[in-house]
Enzyme design. Structure first.
Site, short mmCIF file in Angstrom:
data_model
loop_
_atom_site.label_atom_id
_atom_site.label_comp_id
_atom_site.label_asym_id
_atom_site.label_seq_id
_atom_site.Cartn_x
_atom_site.Cartn_y
_atom_site.Cartn_z
N SER A 182 -6.48 1.20 -2.90
CA SER A 182 -6.16 2.63 -2.93
C SER A 182 -4.73 2.82 -3.44
CB SER A 182 -6.39 3.23 -1.55
OG SER A 182 -6.44 4.63 -1.59
N HIS A 213 -11.66 5.06 -4.99
CA HIS A 213 -12.66 5.74 -4.15
C HIS A 213 -13.53 6.67 -4.99
CE1 HIS A 213 -10.31 3.99 -1.01
NE2 HIS A 213 -9.28 4.80 -1.20
#
Length: 242
Positions: free
Chosen positions: A134, A170
């Site tokens: 991330s 994501h």
């Protein structure tokens, strides 16, 4: 033992749920360690949770993972002050640097403030494998999409730029990610880049994309480029790690 070329494994994964501890090292992080080429001793892995404000629980979780996996773990924290006198010695002495998720805007600000951005570039050039999830994926790129500023995602464009691409994380699990990433590439806010579903990572050797890898079935990575009529998304062949 440095990798034979500057290497980044940028992911939307790398840790998996565990029974006896909160997280275990996932196949993507295992592969980052393999890429370092270390043999005959425990791999040296330094963990950074800067994007969480150096959350103590996250750092404890890392050491639980390291013990379970047989990793020689260390960490660099910047809040409320650096935990080591010589950050360069720590970072350049690693086989792998593993960066956790959270606020990529906060991470980049703190790294610049403490000179960690320059140290990361030096470590990368020296063959230390860089990996992360991330925020710990976006940071190596020119930029990407972030919730650092609130629940409505915004662009981030001041990444380290070790590779000349943007990064979408994501991609399959947060509904704002895909359309915003595509629109930012389409309008030129971000350069062309690579996006990853949860559980997927992309490898760069030097500044070139090499391969997409997954630790979950039916997951993929994508190349997103600017086209004459908007963004063009190409699903990439993705190798499942065992």
């Amino acid at each position: 033992m440095p990798a034979d070329a500057p290497t980044i494994l940028a992911t939307s994964g790398g840790a998996v749920a565990a029974d006896r501890i909160r997280w275990s090292v996932g196949p993507l992080t295992d592969y980052a360690i393999e890429l370092s080429g270390v043999t005959g001793r425990a791999p040296r892995v330094c963990f950074l949770a800067t994007a969480t404000g150096d959350n103590p629980q996250m750092i404890r979780d890392f050491y639980d993972m390291a013990q379970e996996a047989g990793i020689h773990g260390s960490h660099l924290q910047l809040f409320t002050m650096p935990n080591v006198d010589d950050m360069r010695e720590l970072l350049l002495g690693q086989d792998v640097i593993w960066v956790w998720g959270g606020s990529v805007a906060g991470l980049l600000a703190m790294w610049e403030l403490h000179g960690v951005d320059d140290l990361m570039r030096e470590a990368w050039q020296a063959g230390v494998v860089l990996t992360g999830v991330s925020a710990g994926s976006i940071c190596w790129h020119v930029g990407g999409t972030t919730d650092s500023f609130g629940p409505d995602l915004q662009p981030i464009t001041n990444g380290l730029g070790l590779v000349p691409y943007s990064n979408g994380v994501h991609y399959d699990s947060e509904e704002q990610r895909r359309p915003l990433f595509q629109s930012l590439v389409a309008d030129g806010t971000l350069p062309a880049g690579y996006a990853t579903d949860d559980g997927v990572g992309v490898i760069y050797r030097g500044t070139e994309f090499v391969e997409a890898l997954a630790e979950q079935k039916d997951k993929a990575a994508y190349l997103v480029e600017r086209g004459p009529d908007g963004a063009v998304e190409t699903r990439l062949e993705t190798r499942l790690l065992r």
